[in-house]
Design a protein around this motif. Structure first.
Motif, short mmCIF file in Angstrom:
data_model
loop_
_atom_site.label_atom_id
_atom_site.label_comp_id
_atom_site.label_asym_id
_atom_site.label_seq_id
_atom_site.Cartn_x
_atom_site.Cartn_y
_atom_site.Cartn_z
N PRO A 10 0.94 -1.13 0.01
CA PRO A 10 -0.07 0.01 -0.03
C PRO A 10 0.73 1.27 -0.03
O PRO A 10 1.81 1.40 0.65
N SER A 11 0.30 2.17 -0.82
CA SER A 11 1.08 3.44 -0.78
C SER A 11 0.88 4.26 0.56
O SER A 11 -0.24 3.87 1.38
N GLN A 12 1.66 5.16 0.68
CA GLN A 12 1.54 6.04 1.95
C GLN A 12 0.16 6.94 1.95
O GLN A 12 -0.48 6.93 2.95
N ALA A 13 -0.23 7.19 0.80
CA ALA A 13 -1.59 8.06 0.66
C ALA A 13 -2.69 6.87 1.00
O ALA A 13 -3.73 7.21 1.76
N THR A 14 -2.48 5.71 0.68
CA THR A 14 -3.48 4.78 0.73
C THR A 14 -3.66 4.45 2.43
O THR A 14 -4.60 4.43 3.06
N ILE A 15 -2.42 4.36 3.15
CA ILE A 15 -2.49 4.05 4.34
C ILE A 15 -3.13 5.33 5.28
O ILE A 15 -3.71 5.15 6.21
N ASP A 16 -2.76 6.45 4.81
CA ASP A 16 -3.17 7.76 5.45
C ASP A 16 -4.83 7.74 5.42
O ASP A 16 -5.37 7.99 6.30
N VAL A 17 -5.38 7.33 4.07
CA VAL A 17 -6.95 7.24 4.03
C VAL A 17 -7.52 6.32 5.11
O VAL A 17 -8.61 6.38 5.70
N ILE A 18 -6.95 5.02 5.16
CA ILE A 18 -7.31 3.91 6.15
C ILE A 18 -7.21 4.47 7.45
O ILE A 18 -8.09 4.33 8.33
N LYS A 19 -6.14 5.19 7.87
CA LYS A 19 -6.01 5.64 9.36
C LYS A 19 -6.88 6.76 9.51
O LYS A 19 -7.23 7.02 10.72
#
Length: 71
Positions: A10-19
């Protein structure tokens, strides 16, 4: 961006959205591991409605978290 699940992370942007949905790093890591080892998924082209693993993962991770949280 890789179409193969085994080559994806997962990209950092994806992780940020999930968080933003209240999901922590541990759950994210466990969900990535589950997708890569416990499913028959291999190529994003096999999933209707998705063109990349990040978009699929956001939805999958949130739904998995909601199902675990409601148990």
């Amino acid at each position: 961006m890789s179409k193969l699940l085994k080559e994806w992370s997962p990209s950092q942007a994806t992780i940020d959205v999930i968080k933003l949905n209240g999901i922590d790093d541990e759950h994210i890591a466990k969900t990535v591991e589950y997708l890569k080892t416990e499913t028959d998924l291999s190529d994003i082209d096999d999933l209707d409605g998705y063109d990349n693993w990040n978009s699929f993962f956001i939805i999958f991770c949130i739904k998995a978290h909601n199902n675990v949280s409601s148990v």
